[in-house]
Design an enzyme around this catalytic site. Structure first.
Site, PDB file in Angstrom:
ATOM      1  N   HIS A 197       0.859  -1.192   0.000  1.00  0.00           N
ATOM      2  CA  HIS A 197       0.000   0.000   0.000  1.00  0.00           C
ATOM      3  C   HIS A 197       0.898   1.246   0.000  1.00  0.00           C
ATOM      4  CE1 HIS A 197       0.863   0.506   4.241  1.00  0.00           C
ATOM      5  NE2 HIS A 197       0.264  -0.621   4.576  1.00  0.00           N
TER       6      HIS A 197
ATOM      7  N   HIS B  43       3.972   1.668   2.321  1.00  0.00           N
ATOM      8  CA  HIS B  43       5.220   1.025   1.895  1.00  0.00           C
ATOM      9  C   HIS B  43       5.872   1.854   0.790  1.00  0.00           C
ATOM     10  CE1 HIS B  43       2.574  -2.540   3.113  1.00  0.00           C
ATOM     11  NE2 HIS B  43       3.450  -2.382   4.089  1.00  0.00           N
TER      12      HIS B  43
ATOM     13  N   CYS C  41       2.922  -7.177  14.701  1.00  0.00           N
ATOM     14  CA  CYS C  41       4.210  -6.491  14.903  1.00  0.00           C
ATOM     15  C   CYS C  41       5.339  -7.503  14.931  1.00  0.00           C
ATOM     16  CB  CYS C  41       4.280  -5.778  16.250  1.00  0.00           C
ATOM     17  SG  CYS C  41       3.120  -4.479  16.530  1.00  0.00           S
TER      18      CYS C  41
ATOM     19  N   LYS D  22      -3.444  -1.922   5.974  1.00  0.00           N
ATOM     20  CA  LYS D  22      -4.350  -2.907   5.407  1.00  0.00           C
ATOM     21  C   LYS D  22      -5.376  -3.317   6.457  1.00  0.00           C
ATOM     22  CE  LYS D  22      -5.868  -5.957   2.687  1.00  0.00           C
ATOM     23  NZ  LYS D  22      -6.719  -5.610   1.594  1.00  0.00           N
TER      24      LYS D  22
ATOM     25  N   HIS E 224      -1.449  -1.887  16.845  1.00  0.00           N
ATOM     26  CA  HIS E 224      -2.565  -2.371  16.011  1.00  0.00           C
ATOM     27  C   HIS E 224      -3.914  -2.332  16.704  1.00  0.00           C
ATOM     28  CE1 HIS E 224       0.936  -4.123  13.894  1.00  0.00           C
ATOM     29  NE2 HIS E 224       0.231  -3.771  12.852  1.00  0.00           N
TER      30      HIS E 224
ATOM     31  N   CYS F 240       2.457  -9.627  19.919  1.00  0.00           N
ATOM     32  CA  CYS F 240       1.570  -9.210  18.820  1.00  0.00           C
ATOM     33  C   CYS F 240       2.117  -9.807  17.530  1.00  0.00           C
ATOM     34  CB  CYS F 240       1.483  -7.695  18.697  1.00  0.00           C
ATOM     35  SG  CYS F 240       0.653  -7.197  17.158  1.00  0.00           S
TER      36      CYS F 240
ATOM     37  N   LYS G 279      -3.657   5.833  11.121  1.00  0.00           N
ATOM     38  CA  LYS G 279      -2.508   5.269  10.403  1.00  0.00           C
ATOM     39  C   LYS G 279      -3.054   4.393   9.276  1.00  0.00           C
ATOM     40  CE  LYS G 279       1.494   2.271  10.523  1.00  0.00           C
ATOM     41  NZ  LYS G 279       1.766   0.874  10.696  1.00  0.00           N
TER      42      LYS G 279
ATOM     43  N   CYS H 173      -2.661  -4.630  21.523  1.00  0.00           N
ATOM     44  CA  CYS H 173      -1.371  -4.156  21.024  1.00  0.00           C
ATOM     45  C   CYS H 173      -1.433  -2.635  20.861  1.00  0.00           C
ATOM     46  CB  CYS H 173      -1.082  -4.820  19.668  1.00  0.00           C
ATOM     47  SG  CYS H 173       0.125  -3.899  18.703  1.00  0.00           S
TER      48      CYS H 173
HETATM   49  N1  MSP Z   1       9.095  -6.443   8.273  1.00  0.00           N
HETATM   50  C1  MSP Z   1       9.140  -5.365   9.194  1.00  0.00           C
HETATM   51  C2  MSP Z   1      10.383  -4.527   8.997  1.00  0.00           C
HETATM   52  C3  MSP Z   1      11.676  -5.260   9.091  1.00  0.00           C
HETATM   53  S1  MSP Z   1      13.028  -4.226   8.729  1.00  0.00           S
HETATM   54  C4  MSP Z   1      14.374  -5.089   9.203  1.00  0.00           C
HETATM   55  C5  MSP Z   1       7.900  -4.503   9.018  1.00  0.00           C
HETATM   56  N2  MSP Z   1       7.278  -4.597   7.833  1.00  0.00           N
HETATM   57  S2  MSP Z   1       5.955  -3.809   7.387  1.00  0.00           S
HETATM   58  O1  MSP Z   1       5.515  -4.382   6.147  1.00  0.00           O
HETATM   59  O2  MSP Z   1       5.021  -3.760   8.451  1.00  0.00           O
HETATM   60  O3  MSP Z   1       6.459  -2.399   6.969  1.00  0.00           O
HETATM   61  C6  MSP Z   1       6.815  -1.460   7.888  1.00  0.00           C
HETATM   62  C7  MSP Z   1       7.252  -0.193   7.195  1.00  0.00           C
HETATM   63  O4  MSP Z   1       6.343   0.191   6.138  1.00  0.00           O
HETATM   64  C8  MSP Z   1       7.205   0.959   8.154  1.00  0.00           C
HETATM   65  O5  MSP Z   1       8.318   1.047   8.971  1.00  0.00           O
HETATM   66  C9  MSP Z   1       7.119   2.095   7.213  1.00  0.00           C
HETATM   67  O6  MSP Z   1       8.415   2.307   6.676  1.00  0.00           O
HETATM   68  C10 MSP Z   1       6.175   1.575   6.130  1.00  0.00           C
HETATM   69  N3  MSP Z   1       4.771   1.871   6.456  1.00  0.00           N
HETATM   70  C11 MSP Z   1       3.743   0.984   6.605  1.00  0.00           C
HETATM   71  N4  MSP Z   1       2.586   1.672   6.864  1.00  0.00           N
HETATM   72  C12 MSP Z   1       2.836   2.982   6.885  1.00  0.00           C
HETATM   73  C13 MSP Z   1       2.075   4.160   6.992  1.00  0.00           C
HETATM   74  N5  MSP Z   1       0.777   4.151   7.164  1.00  0.00           N
HETATM   75  N6  MSP Z   1       2.741   5.338   6.873  1.00  0.00           N
HETATM   76  C14 MSP Z   1       4.073   5.415   6.600  1.00  0.00           C
HETATM   77  N7  MSP Z   1       4.806   4.334   6.486  1.00  0.00           N
HETATM   78  C15 MSP Z   1       4.273   3.112   6.735  1.00  0.00           C
HETATM   79  O7  MSP Z   1       7.585  -3.765   9.929  1.00  0.00           O
END
Ligand code: MSP
Length: 514
Positions: A21, A24, A132, A301, A150, A129, A298, A147
């Site tokens: 999304h 990311h 997370c 998904k 979330h 969680c 925030k 959590c």
């Molecule tokens: N897999 C772990 C990270 C491991 S790094 C060694 C993880 N993955 S995640 O798919 O949940 O992605 C987290 C990252 O996606 C966040 O740290 C951020 O960079 C980005 N984002 C996910 N949702 C977001 C928002 N709503 N806003 C901004 N960034 C966000 O955690």
């Protein structure tokens, strides 16, 4: 002596429990802009992104689709690559934690911690969680056992694990924060992390035995490494740790890990402690940006606000997508996305300020000079001097990208774009053409085209497609991707006599909202 000669930047590796999304996309675009900027100033760059494919999160997502974890991650992996193509991400590497180069690197690294006596066995029991993939203390839970990130019920875990002696590294971490206050940025995150460590660290679990979807612990059959140890290690395994020492030496330490603020503790506390335990240099910087909010929440998904990058790119184009988020939101802060504000930026900044300027200037060169860039015979005057000052401001402003201040960099760049608009208005080439002031006309149109050349170079890290299109319109003999600052940002590099082409508008009027 360090052999490092490469600027190394990373994004988090994302959980492929679902398709990407715009949250990311946000981190990924920011990292790409930084990487392209560093290439533009002549650095050798290594930009890494990837997917975090182990852990319970993925096991459950796969189960829900009736697939094995491996089938699930293989099935979803192309969607992540599609996002990179859609957003014009020029990454140098993409790591999947299920790759052999990663799993062998994780085992080599963790073996060092084991050999050093930094791992021991104990029984863990407490809240966890799965989304997370994080352990919490009961005090950290909110609203009756939810959590804090979330706001969903946590699991209770009770199992015998390998533990990492995190607590042992508290003094070294505090010393690191003391000596390098920019180790974590922005400052508000540094303060948060320091307070967390000062509050006392407990050792953390480093292995799991309840399921087998992970990197096997070599000395303990039936255990896999806890997914965060596995995931954080991607930054070294993908850089060559354990497989290509020479490549690793050229890249490590990483210059900046870009992450969202949700995962700061893992990156700014656990990760440097793990590296210290393995006797490897810590990162130069961890930068945690804010959340993208949709309707004040925030975006994610799980709360059904997930917006796919393609939905926006199809309507606004990739350049506007990349520009909008970085220009609209202060990178270290939370920021709201709205369709209306994106439309506004498209129309005002891109279609009007930039697109119209290009169209106007190239129209005049076509009509008054037979589409050939004129020889600037007239002397530069005050108007050109003022424009020079605007350019200086833009060039200095762009260096804010090194501090991840994208908004400031783009604001300053737009001082120049507006300056060129003002210059054209003030010099009024249509009048010069009428009165036959041919020297002044040539000076003015040459300056305007030269300014467009510089604009193409300066916008290229943020808007690579528009930059290429603009460059092509100018009919320049050299390639845009060969341009380097500061030289390409100096006046006078446009060859006299090249033929410009108006072509299609850079930013055409938007279609009606679908
Ligand atoms: N897999 C772990 C990270 C491991 S790094 C060694 C993880 N993955 S995640 O798919 O949940 O992605 C987290 C990252 O996606 C966040 O740290 C951020 O960079 C980005 N984002 C996910 N949702 C977001 C928002 N709503 N806003 C901004 N960034 C966000 O955690």
């Amino acid at each position: 002596m360090s052999a490092k000669d490469t600027f190394y930047v990373t994004t988090p590796i994302y959980y492929p429990n679902d398709i990407p999304h715009i949250g990311h996309g946000y981190t990924t675009v920011a990292a790409d802009v930084l990487a392209r900027w560093r290439r533009l100033i002549g650095d050798r760059v290594h930009f890494l992104t990837g997917t975090d494919e182990h852990g319970l999160n993925i096991v459950r997502a796969a189960g829900a689709r009736g697939m094995t974890p491996q089938e699930h991650v293989d099935d979803i992996n192309p969607r992540w690559h599609e996002m990179l193509v859609t957003l014009r991400i020029a990454n140098d590497d993409f790591i999947r934690t299920t790759e052999q180069r990663h799993t062998s690197g994780v085992q080599a690294f963790m073996q060092r911690l084991h050999d050093n006596g930094d791992l021991y066995t104990a029984t863990y029991s407490g809240p966890y969680c799965v989304r997370c993939e994080a352990y919490y203390t009961t005090e950290e839970l909110v609203e009756n056992e939810l959590c804090p990130i979330h706001r969903r019920p946590v699991d209770r875990l009770e199992q015998e694990n390998w533990f990492f002696r995190l607590s042992k590294y508290a003094p070294a971490l505090l010393e690191l924060f003391e000596q390098r206050p920019d180790f974590v940025q922005p400052d508000v995150r540094m303060n948060e992390v320091r307070a967390f460590v000062e509050g006392g660290l407990t050792d953390i679990s480093a292995s799991r035995s309840a399921f087998d979807w992970g990197v096997p612990v070599p000395w303990e059959p039936g255990h896999v490494f806890y997914v965060w140890f596995d995931a954080l290690l991607n930054y070294v395994t993908a850089a060559g740790f354990g497989t290509d020492d020479a490549a690793f030496a050229r890249r490590w330490p990483v210059d900046v890990h870009l992450i969202g603020k949700d995962i700061i503790r893992f990156h700014a506390v656990y990760w440097p402690a793990m590296l210290m335990a393995a006797d490897i240099e810590v990162p130069r910087q961890v930068y945690a940006h804010g959340f993208l909010l949709v309707g004040g929440e925030k975006m994610s998904k799980s709360n059904a606000t997930g917006i796919r990058p393609t939905e926006l790119v199809e309507h606004f184009g990739v350049d506007c997508y990349r520009y909008y988020f970085l220009r609209e939101i202060s990178f270290g802060h939370d920021g709201s996305f709205s369709w209306e504000s994106m439309e506004q930026r498209y129309t005002t900044d891109l279609a009007n300020d930039l697109g119209n300027l290009v169209n106007r200037v190239l129209n005049m060169v076509s009509s008054y000079c037979d589409a050939r860039v004129p020889d600037p015979t007239g002397e530069p005057g005050e108007a050109e001097a003022a424009l020079g000052e605007d350019l200086d401001r833009a060039v200095v402003g762009l260096q804010s990208i090194d501090r991840l201040e994208f908004k400031k960099a783009l604001e300053d760049l737009w001082v120049f774009v507006s300056g060129v608009n003002r210059y054209v208005e003030a010099r009024a080439p249509w009048k010069l053409n009428k009165t036959g002031a041919s020297d002044d006309l040539a000076r003015c149109l040459y300056t305007a085209v030269d300014a467009l050349r510089i604009i193409a170079v300066l916008i290229s890290p943020v808007m690579p497609v528009a930059a290429e299109r603009l460059w092509a319109k100018l009919g320049l003999p050299s390639a845009l991707d060969e341009q380097r600052l500061p030289d390409a940002g100096r006046w006078g590099a446009t060859p006299v006599g090249v033929t410009v082409q108006r072509g299609d508008l850079l930013f055409p009027k938007l279609e009606e909202q679908p």
